[in-house]
Structures are given as structure tokens and as C-alpha cells.
Enzyme design. Sequence first.
Site, PDB file in Angstrom:
ATOM      1  N   LYS A  23       0.294   4.380   4.688  1.00  0.00           N
ATOM      2  CA  LYS A  23      -0.950   5.079   4.344  1.00  0.00           C
ATOM      3  C   LYS A  23      -2.166   4.382   4.970  1.00  0.00           C
ATOM      4  O   LYS A  23      -3.062   5.019   5.533  1.00  0.00           O
ATOM      5  CB  LYS A  23      -1.088   5.132   2.813  1.00  0.00           C
ATOM      6  CG  LYS A  23      -2.395   5.588   2.299  1.00  0.00           C
ATOM      7  CD  LYS A  23      -2.643   7.057   2.579  1.00  0.00           C
ATOM      8  CE  LYS A  23      -4.089   7.395   2.380  1.00  0.00           C
ATOM      9  NZ  LYS A  23      -4.337   8.716   1.893  1.00  0.00           N
TER      10      LYS A  23
ATOM     11  N   CYS B 121     -12.011   7.196   1.770  1.00  0.00           N
ATOM     12  CA  CYS B 121     -10.703   6.820   2.337  1.00  0.00           C
ATOM     13  C   CYS B 121     -10.856   6.093   3.666  1.00  0.00           C
ATOM     14  O   CYS B 121     -10.635   4.896   3.760  1.00  0.00           O
ATOM     15  CB  CYS B 121      -9.854   8.067   2.541  1.00  0.00           C
ATOM     16  SG  CYS B 121      -9.780   9.089   1.094  1.00  0.00           S
TER      17      CYS B 121
END
Length: 429
Positions: free
Chosen positions: A218, A272
Site C-alpha cells: 500500500k 493519503c
Amino acid sequence: MISKNKFQSLNVIGLGYIGLPTAAVFASRKIRVCGVDINKETVNTINRGEIHIVEPDLDIAVHSTVKEGFLKASLTPESSDAFIIAVPTPFKDKKQPDLSCVEAAVSNIAPVLKKGDLIILESTSPVGTTEHMAKGLAEFRSDLRIPTLNRSEGDFDVFIAHCPERVLPGRVMRELVENARIIGGMTKKCAEMARELYKIFVNGDCLLTDVRTAEMAKLTENAFRDVNIAFSNELSLISDKIGINVWELINLANRHPRVNILQPGCGVGGHCIAVDPWFLVSASPELARITRVAREVNDSKPEWVVAKISKEVSKMLEGGALCSAEEITIACFGLTFKPDIDDLRESPALEITKRVAAEHAGKVLAVEPHIGEDCFLGSDDLNFFLSNITEALEQADILVMLVDHKEFKSIDKYLLSGKKIIDTKGIWK
Ligand code: SAJ
């Protein structure tokens, strides 16, 4: 039809941009979902069948699942077959990860855990966080055999996995179902159990691995995007200096079959891409060199935009048509961290607008069609005027394009004529 899956009930801890859509999609597949949040207002809103964030189709899913009784919200977790933790993992001072929300979630669910339960960490996390979470659970519940190390072997009472979310805000409801899913298990069995849960609604491939690789995957995805955007932002600075249109340049370069450069802008925001690469840097500062420089390049773009605006003001004054900066009105178009959403988190556009308003002696207007005025009510540091497109085009001498919302792309070009334009997205060129 009632699901035949082993998982009939689920707690989702954290009802934000990821947790709420995930809870609603599970509930739409007839799983009994208890969504847990620390914010009482959020809990009340959801229990009325309404939502507190903007995401296409989420309102319909929440409304119908609450009405049918499959989704409810609560301040505290309850016993269930599985737990998904989707809480924020920001960074604190010196870009060090802040795991306090994960730790709080662990202490909340620990009392209601029972043998056979599955616990999944979905929050984007530094490598090692899932093991940290498992150790926390083991401390609270010494009566349960809990796997606490990546690739543990043996028999355990509960199953632990890390399954990072990968959905794009604005397309969450579709991507949740369609995207491939990385599933990292503390043991092989943990990963298989987590796959069984996600297969309730995921049509994409479920790719099984261990927890550390899943965590790293990720971070890798978001750091890759950040590095690519940093390259485009670097190109935009060089192109500006030597008088080249960077968007034409990138379009041309991207016609090469193996080149795919992303688009420059006023900076990189959101919770993010602007955050996660720091988790790689903080873990290995001496090795994560490209990742760090990319972050620095993207983080410095707002400053460059502010300086460009200030230069434009000076040029206008040198031109002699106006006597003082107070007579010059600047309109900033867009405040959110990216187009067509209502999210202001880590937004470079908001940062630029605030800084320009603080430094410029004249009026600064901001046009943001996706945020209601009430969002700014009571905010002490609001130093600019909210405006609409027509008013801003009428009043402003300098137009600053910060976020390429669809409303701004469709502005008639003749309305822009005679204005000084600083276009960080290349839509008014
Ligand atoms: N941006 C650019 N140029 C581009 C693309 C984006 O300047 O060409 C800027 C945007 O304006 C924004 C920032 O980057 O300020 C981030 O936007 P984004 O659309 O790249 O990403 P997010 O933060 O909305 O979502 C990302 C996605 N990750 C990847 O595409 C690798 C999403 O799939 C993740 O699920 C999400 O992060 C997350 O939750 O981690």
C-alpha cells in the site's frame, strides 16, 4: 436472501471516507453491520439514514441499509464475527506515524472479542503496525491465543489480517467492488479467512500475502504516484522558466508507448498521497531518498504558486495602470485537495488561498462550488471572501486556477479575456 457466508455480523471501526462505504456495502449484502465512531453527531446522522460526507451513491446505500436494519451506528463496538479497523493513521511531529487511533480501536474491541473472530486492519499503516495491533490485543486478552508475528505458525483462537483499502475518493462505491484486493494474513489461515469475508462483495482478485508485504504494498502504491506527480511538478517549474507549455509537453511525451507522466498542479494533498510516503521515509530515512525528495518537491509547489501570484501583482503595479496592491482583486478557483470532491484535508489549494490572503493587501476571493459556506462558519482563520464564479470573474483582476473542478472547465473562455491568469492545472490555456 440471507447470506450463507460464515460471517453474519461485522463491526467497522471508524466511519469516515473508507469505513462508512465499506460498512454500507457489507450491509447491502445482508451482513449485520455495526459501524462504530467516536463522533456522536456522525453516529446520529447515520442512524437517521443520512451521511456526513460526500461520495457518489453512498447516500442511497446508507439510507436503504439503515432502513432495512442491516446497518446501524454506535459509539461502542459489539460482539460480532469480524472487525474491520478503518481509522486515520496520520503523522505527528517530524513526520513520524501517529498510531493512536489504531491503538484506541484495539482497546475498544478487545473486551468483546471471542474465539473464532477475524480482525482486519484496513488503515494505511507503516510496516509492522498489524503486529503492533496484534500484540496490543494479546495484552488485553491473555485468555485468547492471538498470532502476534508476521508469518506465525500454529493454531490460534482469532485471525488477524491487513487488507489495505485502495479506492479513489469520488469512485469509492464502484472501486470497492471492482478493485483487486491485497490480503495480508498473520498466518496463511488468517489470509484465507479474510478472503472469505471480502469475497462477500469484492469482484476483483483477492491477492493473498503476509501482513508486512501487504502494508508495504500500500505504501509503495501511494509513493509511486507521489514520485510520478513530483516529476510532473518538477517539469512544470522547468517549463515555466524556459517558456514551454508543460501540459503540451507531457501530452507529447505520453504518446511514447512506455511513458506515462501524471499531471502537475498546485501541490499534492489529501490524507493519503501526501502522508503515506513519509511512513517509508521514517522507517528507512537513509534508503528512501527518491521518496523523500518527491515529497519535498510536491510540498514546495504551493510556495512556488504563491510567489508566482505575488510576482503577477508586482508586474501589474509596475505596468502603472493601478497605484497600489489594495486595488488588485485576486480570485482563487478551488479549495479542495482535488477536483469534484468536497474534501479539504491537506489541501494545497486552501493553503495557497490562505497564504495569498494573508500576504496580499487587496481583496482575495475564493470560489469553491463543492463546499457550503456553513463549512467555514465560525472558523477564526478565514481570511478570504467566499464567492461564486460569476462574481469572481466580474470582480477579480488576477484569476488563479487551483483545482480543475468540472464547473471551472466549462467557463466560457471569453469571460477570461483581459484577466491575468495563473493556471496551475492547464485548463484555461
Ligand atoms: N494529483 C496531481 N496530479 C495527478 C494526480 C493527482 O497533482 O496527476 C494530486 C491531486 O490533485 C491530489 C493528490 O494528488 O491533491 C492526491 O490525489 P489522487 O487522486 O492521486 O489520490 P487520492 O489521495 O485521492 O487517492 C490515492 C489513490 N492511490 C493511488 O492512486 C495509488 C487511491 O487508490 C488510494 O486508495 C488512496 O490514495 C488512499 O486511500 O490511500
